[in-house]
Design an enzyme around this catalytic site. Structure first.
Site, PDB file in Angstrom:
ATOM      1  N   GLY A   1       0.810  -1.171   0.052  1.00  0.00           N
ATOM      2  CA  GLY A   1      -0.005  -0.100  -0.025  1.00  0.00           C
ATOM      3  C   GLY A   1       0.897   1.177  -0.241  1.00  0.00           C
TER       4      GLY A   1
ATOM      5  N   THR B   1       1.050   3.724   2.289  1.00  0.00           N
ATOM      6  CA  THR B   1       1.847   3.741   3.534  1.00  0.00           C
ATOM      7  C   THR B   1       3.211   3.008   3.601  1.00  0.00           C
ATOM      8  OG1 THR B   1      -0.320   4.213   4.454  1.00  0.00           O
ATOM      9  CG2 THR B   1       1.631   4.270   5.934  1.00  0.00           C
TER      10      THR B   1
ATOM     11  N   GLY C   1      -0.111  -1.460   6.486  1.00  0.00           N
ATOM     12  CA  GLY C   1      -1.082  -0.495   6.475  1.00  0.00           C
ATOM     13  C   GLY C   1      -2.381  -1.254   6.774  1.00  0.00           C
ATOM     14  N   ALA C   2      -3.383  -0.376   6.986  1.00  0.00           N
ATOM     15  CA  ALA C   2      -4.879  -0.819   7.136  1.00  0.00           C
ATOM     16  C   ALA C   2      -5.832   0.357   6.596  1.00  0.00           C
ATOM     17  CB  ALA C   2      -5.170  -0.865   8.556  1.00  0.00           C
ATOM     18  N   ASP C   3      -7.067  -0.296   6.221  1.00  0.00           N
ATOM     19  CA  ASP C   3      -7.962   0.652   5.725  1.00  0.00           C
ATOM     20  C   ASP C   3      -8.791   1.232   6.799  1.00  0.00           C
ATOM     21  OD1 ASP C   3      -7.420   0.642   2.739  1.00  0.00           O
ATOM     22  OD2 ASP C   3      -7.713  -1.644   3.228  1.00  0.00           O
TER      23      ASP C   3
ATOM     24  N   GLY D   1      -6.924  -4.750   2.817  1.00  0.00           N
ATOM     25  CA  GLY D   1      -7.363  -5.240   1.373  1.00  0.00           C
ATOM     26  C   GLY D   1      -7.714  -4.380   0.568  1.00  0.00           C
ATOM     27  N   GLY D   2      -7.838  -3.081   0.878  1.00  0.00           N
ATOM     28  CA  GLY D   2      -8.099  -1.719  -0.127  1.00  0.00           C
ATOM     29  C   GLY D   2      -7.064  -1.883  -1.433  1.00  0.00           C
TER      30      GLY D   2
ATOM     31  N   GLU E   1      -1.333 -10.921   2.794  1.00  0.00           N
ATOM     32  CA  GLU E   1      -1.187  -9.954   4.006  1.00  0.00           C
ATOM     33  C   GLU E   1      -1.530 -10.875   5.383  1.00  0.00           C
ATOM     34  OE1 GLU E   1      -1.534  -5.615   2.165  1.00  0.00           O
ATOM     35  OE2 GLU E   1      -3.362  -6.550   2.990  1.00  0.00           O
TER      36      GLU E   1
HETATM   37  C1  5RP Z   1      -3.468  -3.711   1.062  1.00  0.00           C
HETATM   38  C2  5RP Z   1      -3.848  -3.225   2.263  1.00  0.00           C
HETATM   39  C3  5RP Z   1      -3.325  -1.624   2.752  1.00  0.00           C
HETATM   40  O1  5RP Z   1      -2.529  -2.086   3.882  1.00  0.00           O
HETATM   41  C4  5RP Z   1      -4.512  -0.845   3.049  1.00  0.00           C
HETATM   42  O2  5RP Z   1      -5.397  -0.785   1.940  1.00  0.00           O
HETATM   43  C5  5RP Z   1      -4.023   0.667   3.249  1.00  0.00           C
HETATM   44  O3  5RP Z   1      -3.336   1.144   2.238  1.00  0.00           O
HETATM   45  P1  5RP Z   1      -2.783   2.545   2.198  1.00  0.00           P
HETATM   46  O4  5RP Z   1      -1.556   2.457   3.150  1.00  0.00           O
HETATM   47  O5  5RP Z   1      -2.543   2.816   0.559  1.00  0.00           O
HETATM   48  O6  5RP Z   1      -3.751   3.520   2.768  1.00  0.00           O
HETATM   49  O7  5RP Z   1      -4.408  -3.762   3.245  1.00  0.00           O
HETATM   50  O8  5RP Z   1      -4.077  -4.692   0.619  1.00  0.00           O
END
Ligand code: 5RP
Length: 226
Positions: free
Chosen positions: A26, A28, A81-83, A94-95, A102
């Site tokens: 992601g 981050t 990271g996380a959504d 999973g975004g 993961e």
């Molecule tokens: C990828 C993820 C990412 O960690 C989540 O979508 C956060 O992404 P970003 O850091 O771009 O906001 O789970 O599958």
């Protein structure tokens, strides 16, 4: 400094010589991998495994030593990271389309550290549509079963207007459940659907959450007591 970058750059403090490190996926984590690349250039001796082809390619470009999963016994720490993150530290992930790898990597890790900007802290999970990875075979039936759990869903599409394929060749359904009051129960129900490979609810897996704020400050939060 950008809030995501601030959180990501703090996370390198958890790395020590000799560690096997899981690299998430992601925007981050992009900053985290960049920071790890700089540390490795300065002499840090780690080995890494990646949760996506994207992260693996970036890490290799930056000279981070990568190892195959068949050579991994333990992963000391994974940074991802996380959504969304709720007050019990359940996550939606999973975004970025990498939730299956993961989750496998997080599960194999002694410690999962989540790096986010402050917008990801929520009271209830569910404002962000929950990604669910499903096998392409009979996906219409799987979609029906998912809808029966009470969500509206859309299949994630790629830029070429074809269904988005994960690194594992599967489809992703983005499922809008509204506020998810009992994430553990929903996780169990999703696992009972045969066509579901994995879902983006990470229940009780995070050990620490590093929150970057728009003013560049960072909070390191320890796991809340149950
Ligand atoms: C990828 C993820 C990412 O960690 C989540 O979508 C956060 O992404 P970003 O850091 O771009 O906001 O789970 O599958």
């Amino acid at each position: 400094m950008d809030a995501k970058r601030a959180a990501a750059e703090r996370a390198v403090e958890w790395l020590e010589d000799g560690m096997t490190v899981g690299l998430g996926t992601g925007s981050t984590v992009y900053h985290f991998i960049q920071a790890v690349g700089r540390k490795v250039a300065d002499g840090l001796t780690i080995k890494a495994v990646a949760t996506s082809v994207r992260s693996e390619q970036l890490a290799r470009q930056l000279g981070i030593p990568m190892i195959s999963f068949s050579d991994v016994e333990d992963i000391d720490v994974t940074i991802d990271g996380a959504d969304e993150v709720d007050p019990e530290w359940n996550l939606i992930k999973g975004g970025g389309g990498a939730l299956l790898r993961e989750k496998i990597v997080a599960d194999a890790s002694k410690r999962l550290i989540v790096i986010i900007d402050e917008s990801k802290l929520v009271r209830h999970l569910g404002q962000f549509p929950l990604p669910v990875e499903v096998v392409p075979f009979a996906f219409e039936l799987t979609q029906r079963k998912l809808r029966q759990l009470g969500c509206e869903l859309r299949m994630r599409m790629a830029a070429d207007a074809q269904p988005y394929r994960t690194d594992n060749g599967n489809f992703t359904m983005d499922c809008e459940f509204g506020p998810i009051e009992q994430p553990g129960l929903l996780a169990d129900a999703l696992h009972r659907i045969p066509g579901v490979v994995e879902h983006g609810l990470f229940i009780g897996m995070a050990a620490q959450v590093i929150v970057g704020r728009s003013d560049g400050t960072v909070d390191v939060l320890d796991r809340p007591r149950p």
